[in-house]
Design a protein around this motif. Sequence first.
Motif, PDB file in Angstrom:
ATOM      1  N   MET A 454       9.882 -25.660   5.528  1.00 53.72           N
ATOM      2  CA  MET A 454       9.249 -26.199   4.329  1.00 53.72           C
ATOM      3  C   MET A 454       8.762 -27.624   4.533  1.00 53.72           C
ATOM      4  O   MET A 454       9.212 -28.341   5.439  1.00 53.72           O
ATOM      5  CB  MET A 454      10.205 -26.135   3.139  1.00 53.72           C
ATOM      6  CG  MET A 454      11.433 -27.021   3.256  1.00 53.72           C
ATOM      7  SD  MET A 454      12.529 -26.908   1.817  1.00 53.72           S
ATOM      8  CE  MET A 454      11.661 -27.927   0.624  1.00 53.72           C
ATOM      9  N   ASP A 455       7.829 -28.013   3.700  1.00 54.45           N
ATOM     10  CA  ASP A 455       7.298 -29.376   3.690  1.00 54.45           C
ATOM     11  C   ASP A 455       8.271 -30.255   2.913  1.00 54.45           C
ATOM     12  O   ASP A 455       8.532 -29.992   1.731  1.00 54.45           O
ATOM     13  CB  ASP A 455       5.918 -29.379   3.023  1.00 54.45           C
ATOM     14  CG  ASP A 455       5.233 -30.731   3.088  1.00 54.45           C
ATOM     15  OD1 ASP A 455       5.899 -31.755   2.812  1.00 54.45           O
ATOM     16  OD2 ASP A 455       4.025 -30.772   3.377  1.00 54.45           O
ATOM     17  N   PRO A 456       8.832 -31.308   3.527  1.00 55.36           N
ATOM     18  CA  PRO A 456       9.843 -32.119   2.837  1.00 55.36           C
ATOM     19  C   PRO A 456       9.271 -32.974   1.707  1.00 55.36           C
ATOM     20  O   PRO A 456      10.030 -33.455   0.864  1.00 55.36           O
ATOM     21  CB  PRO A 456      10.401 -32.999   3.961  1.00 55.36           C
ATOM     22  CG  PRO A 456       9.278 -33.118   4.938  1.00 55.36           C
ATOM     23  CD  PRO A 456       8.574 -31.790   4.893  1.00 55.36           C
ATOM     24  N   HIS A 457       7.966 -33.167   1.696  1.00 60.69           N
ATOM     25  CA  HIS A 457       7.349 -34.031   0.689  1.00 60.69           C
ATOM     26  C   HIS A 457       6.920 -33.251  -0.554  1.00 60.69           C
ATOM     27  O   HIS A 457       7.095 -33.719  -1.677  1.00 60.69           O
ATOM     28  CB  HIS A 457       6.153 -34.759   1.293  1.00 60.69           C
ATOM     29  CG  HIS A 457       6.456 -35.419   2.603  1.00 60.69           C
ATOM     30  ND1 HIS A 457       7.382 -36.435   2.729  1.00 60.69           N
ATOM     31  CD2 HIS A 457       5.983 -35.179   3.857  1.00 60.69           C
ATOM     32  CE1 HIS A 457       7.456 -36.809   3.997  1.00 60.69           C
ATOM     33  NE2 HIS A 457       6.622 -36.063   4.705  1.00 60.69           N
ATOM     34  N   THR A 458       6.373 -32.061  -0.360  1.00 64.58           N
ATOM     35  CA  THR A 458       5.901 -31.257  -1.491  1.00 64.58           C
ATOM     36  C   THR A 458       6.882 -30.160  -1.887  1.00 64.58           C
ATOM     37  O   THR A 458       6.765 -29.587  -2.971  1.00 64.58           O
ATOM     38  CB  THR A 458       4.556 -30.591  -1.152  1.00 64.58           C
ATOM     39  OG1 THR A 458       4.760 -29.657  -0.076  1.00 64.58           O
ATOM     40  CG2 THR A 458       3.525 -31.627  -0.731  1.00 64.58           C
ATOM     41  N   GLU A 609      13.429 -30.025  -3.712  1.00 72.21           N
ATOM     42  CA  GLU A 609      13.835 -28.624  -3.838  1.00 72.21           C
ATOM     43  C   GLU A 609      12.728 -27.697  -3.325  1.00 72.21           C
ATOM     44  O   GLU A 609      11.547 -28.010  -3.451  1.00 72.21           O
ATOM     45  CB  GLU A 609      14.155 -28.280  -5.293  1.00 72.21           C
ATOM     46  CG  GLU A 609      15.390 -28.969  -5.832  1.00 72.21           C
ATOM     47  CD  GLU A 609      15.762 -28.466  -7.220  1.00 72.21           C
ATOM     48  OE1 GLU A 609      15.263 -27.395  -7.626  1.00 72.21           O
ATOM     49  OE2 GLU A 609      16.546 -29.159  -7.902  1.00 72.21           O
ATOM     50  N   PRO A 610      13.101 -26.551  -2.769  1.00 75.22           N
ATOM     51  CA  PRO A 610      12.088 -25.603  -2.283  1.00 75.22           C
ATOM     52  C   PRO A 610      11.189 -25.119  -3.418  1.00 75.22           C
ATOM     53  O   PRO A 610      11.665 -24.801  -4.509  1.00 75.22           O
ATOM     54  CB  PRO A 610      12.919 -24.447  -1.716  1.00 75.22           C
ATOM     55  CG  PRO A 610      14.264 -25.035  -1.451  1.00 75.22           C
ATOM     56  CD  PRO A 610      14.468 -26.080  -2.495  1.00 75.22           C
ATOM     57  N   LEU A 611       9.899 -25.062  -3.146  1.00 78.09           N
ATOM     58  CA  LEU A 611       8.922 -24.546  -4.107  1.00 78.09           C
ATOM     59  C   LEU A 611       8.244 -23.341  -3.472  1.00 78.09           C
ATOM     60  O   LEU A 611       7.635 -23.454  -2.405  1.00 78.09           O
ATOM     61  CB  LEU A 611       7.886 -25.620  -4.461  1.00 78.09           C
ATOM     62  CG  LEU A 611       6.897 -25.253  -5.566  1.00 78.09           C
ATOM     63  CD1 LEU A 611       7.609 -25.205  -6.916  1.00 78.09           C
ATOM     64  CD2 LEU A 611       5.757 -26.271  -5.625  1.00 78.09           C
ATOM     65  N   SER A 690       6.741 -34.026   8.869  1.00 79.64           N
ATOM     66  CA  SER A 690       6.099 -33.223   7.825  1.00 79.64           C
ATOM     67  C   SER A 690       6.645 -31.816   7.682  1.00 79.64           C
ATOM     68  O   SER A 690       6.120 -31.028   6.895  1.00 79.64           O
ATOM     69  CB  SER A 690       4.588 -33.131   8.094  1.00 79.64           C
ATOM     70  OG  SER A 690       3.986 -34.402   8.058  1.00 79.64           O
ATOM     71  N   LEU A 691       7.688 -31.471   8.414  1.00 80.83           N
ATOM     72  CA  LEU A 691       8.167 -30.095   8.380  1.00 80.83           C
ATOM     73  C   LEU A 691       9.663 -30.049   8.674  1.00 80.83           C
ATOM     74  O   LEU A 691      10.124 -30.644   9.650  1.00 80.83           O
ATOM     75  CB  LEU A 691       7.410 -29.264   9.418  1.00 80.83           C
ATOM     76  CG  LEU A 691       7.311 -27.754   9.213  1.00 80.83           C
ATOM     77  CD1 LEU A 691       6.628 -27.427   7.899  1.00 80.83           C
ATOM     78  CD2 LEU A 691       6.556 -27.118  10.371  1.00 80.83           C
ATOM     79  N   VAL A 692      10.399 -29.355   7.820  1.00 82.55           N
ATOM     80  CA  VAL A 692      11.840 -29.161   8.012  1.00 82.55           C
ATOM     81  C   VAL A 692      12.095 -27.670   8.184  1.00 82.55           C
ATOM     82  O   VAL A 692      11.625 -26.854   7.376  1.00 82.55           O
ATOM     83  CB  VAL A 692      12.648 -29.689   6.811  1.00 82.55           C
ATOM     84  CG1 VAL A 692      14.145 -29.439   7.032  1.00 82.55           C
ATOM     85  CG2 VAL A 692      12.390 -31.164   6.592  1.00 82.55           C
ATOM     86  N   SER A 693      12.815 -27.314   9.230  1.00 83.77           N
ATOM     87  CA  SER A 693      13.088 -25.903   9.511  1.00 83.77           C
ATOM     88  C   SER A 693      14.558 -25.731   9.839  1.00 83.77           C
ATOM     89  O   SER A 693      15.215 -26.646  10.352  1.00 83.77           O
ATOM     90  CB  SER A 693      12.241 -25.404  10.685  1.00 83.77           C
ATOM     91  OG  SER A 693      10.864 -25.634  10.459  1.00 83.77           O
ATOM     92  N   GLY A 694      15.053 -24.546   9.550  1.00 87.32           N
ATOM     93  CA  GLY A 694      16.446 -24.265   9.866  1.00 87.32           C
ATOM     94  C   GLY A 694      16.660 -22.789  10.099  1.00 87.32           C
ATOM     95  O   GLY A 694      15.956 -21.942   9.525  1.00 87.32           O
ATOM     96  N   THR A 695      17.641 -22.468  10.953  1.00 90.21           N
ATOM     97  CA  THR A 695      17.911 -21.064  11.244  1.00 90.21           C
ATOM     98  C   THR A 695      19.387 -20.843  11.509  1.00 90.21           C
ATOM     99  O   THR A 695      20.098 -21.737  11.981  1.00 90.21           O
ATOM    100  CB  THR A 695      17.077 -20.585  12.454  1.00 90.21           C
ATOM    101  OG1 THR A 695      17.213 -19.180  12.595  1.00 90.21           O
ATOM    102  CG2 THR A 695      17.500 -21.266  13.735  1.00 90.21           C
ATOM    103  N   TRP A 696      19.836 -19.651  11.189  1.00 93.67           N
ATOM    104  CA  TRP A 696      21.194 -19.193  11.476  1.00 93.67           C
ATOM    105  C   TRP A 696      21.105 -17.873  12.214  1.00 93.67           C
ATOM    106  O   TRP A 696      20.250 -17.034  11.898  1.00 93.67           O
ATOM    107  CB  TRP A 696      21.984 -18.996  10.184  1.00 93.67           C
ATOM    108  CG  TRP A 696      23.243 -18.192  10.389  1.00 93.67           C
ATOM    109  CD1 TRP A 696      24.475 -18.660  10.715  1.00 93.67           C
ATOM    110  CD2 TRP A 696      23.367 -16.760  10.302  1.00 93.67           C
ATOM    111  NE1 TRP A 696      25.367 -17.619  10.853  1.00 93.67           N
ATOM    112  CE2 TRP A 696      24.708 -16.447  10.601  1.00 93.67           C
ATOM    113  CE3 TRP A 696      22.480 -15.731  10.022  1.00 93.67           C
ATOM    114  CZ2 TRP A 696      25.184 -15.136  10.615  1.00 93.67           C
ATOM    115  CZ3 TRP A 696      22.950 -14.412  10.039  1.00 93.67           C
ATOM    116  CH2 TRP A 696      24.290 -14.133  10.326  1.00 93.67           C
ATOM    117  N   VAL A 697      21.995 -17.651  13.182  1.00 89.32           N
ATOM    118  CA  VAL A 697      22.083 -16.377  13.892  1.00 89.32           C
ATOM    119  C   VAL A 697      23.563 -16.014  14.025  1.00 89.32           C
ATOM    120  O   VAL A 697      24.401 -16.871  14.329  1.00 89.32           O
ATOM    121  CB  VAL A 697      21.432 -16.448  15.288  1.00 89.32           C
ATOM    122  CG1 VAL A 697      21.636 -15.119  16.034  1.00 89.32           C
ATOM    123  CG2 VAL A 697      19.945 -16.752  15.186  1.00 89.32           C
ATOM    124  N   GLY A 698      23.878 -14.755  13.820  1.00 88.06           N
ATOM    125  CA  GLY A 698      25.258 -14.296  13.953  1.00 88.06           C
ATOM    126  C   GLY A 698      25.355 -12.809  13.694  1.00 88.06           C
ATOM    127  O   GLY A 698      24.356 -12.126  13.458  1.00 88.06           O
TER     128      GLY A 698
END
Length: 756
Positions: A454-458, A609-611, A690-698
């Motif tokens: 997601m974009d951390p600003h918008t 917050e995520p939009l 300009s971009l925040v990303s995250g991932t989980w694996v299990g």
Amino acid sequence: MKTKNWYKPFLIWFWSLFVGGILLVWLILWLITKGVLGYLPPLEELQNPKNTYASEIISADMQSLGRYYRYENRIGVQYTDLSPNIIHALIATEDARFYRHTGVDFKSMFRAVLKLGRAGGGSTLTQQLAKQLWSPRANNIFERAMQKPIEWVIATKLERLYSKDEILLMYLNQFDFLYNAVGIQSASQVYFSTTPANLKIEEAAMLVGMCKNPSLYNPVRHPVRATGRRNTVLSQMEKYGYIDEAARDSLSALPLELHYRSVDHKQGSAPYFREYLRGVLTAKEPKESDYPEWNKQQYKIDAYQWNNNPLYGFCEKNKKPDGSKYDIYQDGLKIYTTIDSRMQRYAEEAVSEHMQAQQKSFFKELKKKKNAPFSRSLTQEEINGIMNRSMKQTDRYRNMKREGISNDSIRRAFETPREMQVFTYDRGLIDTVLSPMDSIKWQKSFLRCGFMSMDPHTGHVKAYVGGPNFTHFQYDMTTKGRRQVGSTVKPYLYTLAMDEGMWPCDKTVNEPITLLDANGIEWTPRDTHDKYRGDTVTLTWGLQYSSNWISAYLMSLFTPEQLVKIMQSFGIQGQLDPVISLCLGPCEVSVEEMVDAYTTFANKGIRTEPLYVTRIEDANGNVIGTFSPKTHEVISETTAYKMIYMLRQVLDHGTGVRVRFKYGITAPMAGKTGTTNNNSDGWFMCFTPSLVSGTWVGGEDRGIHFDTMAEGQGASMALPICALYMQKVLADETLGYSPNEQFDVPAWFDPNEGCK
């Protein structure tokens, strides 16, 4: 004399029958018009035909991501969106005198009767529309004969109410082209992967050819027959001057080229996101009594969403002009999302590429385990407990219990081999023979994942992947799933320290530390950096190498309640127990919450917050909902600068360094790896300016995991997904994410200032 005696009675009978027939037809039509005979839709229904239209999910770059529909996948289009090719083909083939009649073309009808149907059926397009809208399927020729005069009356009324163009449009929007392709918009996409405006002549001719009998001229099942019918349509177009003879011949010689894409809710782009969005839009107001005691925290989360998120429960909260609720399955809504179709594709490709490679490694390790897919650390009793719970969650088990079958019989049924299909990455579904219990184990042997960007600003969510394959693993691990976060929790602890006046360059001794919990019990965390025992290190080093001892040291300076409070300000909504071990991440958090939280660092201390949706329009193009991001001030700008500095070191020199040396990403970037006990959960969080990303694996269960740290750590399990995704995003110049973009940290900021 005899001839005259015969001729006069014949004329009397002929004209009597002829005039009587006309009068009878007129009487029948008059009775239909007055509503005495048959069913005539009321004027209001004629003015507003009750069509159901699928709602369409549209990406930020104006691509269709999918649709919500209950029975018919119909999307309405405007007349200006139609190619002239489809109009010309339709008129030439189905109703050449369309612009010259008033609903019923008696000339064409009489010609059809005289030629026994060889010149066509005689029904106008307006009559065919009336049949589609208001005539039920006839069971025999007599019922169909009774429907005809009713359709004549309806057709003439439609001609008075609508223009010719509007009638053509309604016909094309209404017709069922098979394969969930109702209407010309859906048909264009399903058969040719295009839009009605871009249909070629030969494509339009094929679709119009289906109008005579879609099953008979089905291009997927009967391509030769469909090609012949297409060429008939082309001949009609040449006959009525829409194309010339040369064009007809060249187009007729073309092979039938389909770009067929079946329509299914489980297929297409962003299926996890579409399902998540469906649940949010149709959510009902949460009632605490509906939540079991063990899930009261979820009630609090849902209640907060209901009260603070206008998208949550949108269809329940908002009413149409007639006072009824919006229905995403039939009201033809246009839902404009923040998802970028290109970035979504890159995310799905990254997940697919890494998860297939990871699965091969996991299967290789499973071959060495007698209790596969479970870890060697689990006892047989623990495995039996997991399998029993899983068995009871299946539809097979619930159905058998509902039928009153005994537990022993159910157990035997679950242990009896039978023919079935199972999923594989390389061959898709394969036929095999397994017991239902073994099939559960097979399904559990596949690793799961969740990813969001997601974009951390918008706050605009650009990509969302809830698992490795929606068709076979539908549980969404991005928003529904909550797993222990491990070391990705440590930035919150370090933020607490930085916000209280500490600096990245502050030093401490890297050594084991023992703390007392609230009950006076000693707690001493283990650490993997024993060779640095006794060294004096900076806090930056502690975060860079994810040292548990340094985290425990920081925890000794604060209370668990302080850590809980700051984590909640970061947007973590799940249960957070105020215990000293919280600093190592035993809490369960969703991928969505983690990505949301990390926007704080990239956005100068402001959490966004995520939009997911920017606006919603009704079927007429009226905006019925607009949505904007919500922000929260969490920490000071200076604290954010400190954290950016330390988290950049994680990727430049620490546990996330393979982003640089293995994947060759040189862009300014920060992040954190995370691994939980026994390698049950692998995490990776990263962000650019300009971009925040995250991932989980299990695994599906925490007892299913790699037993080796080399394969099971977050840097191996999760990091590659983010890295592959960022490679693709940064390489696509059309997206606007530059690999040279710098963090907006002022020149005056010095991470060593507090230590001078």
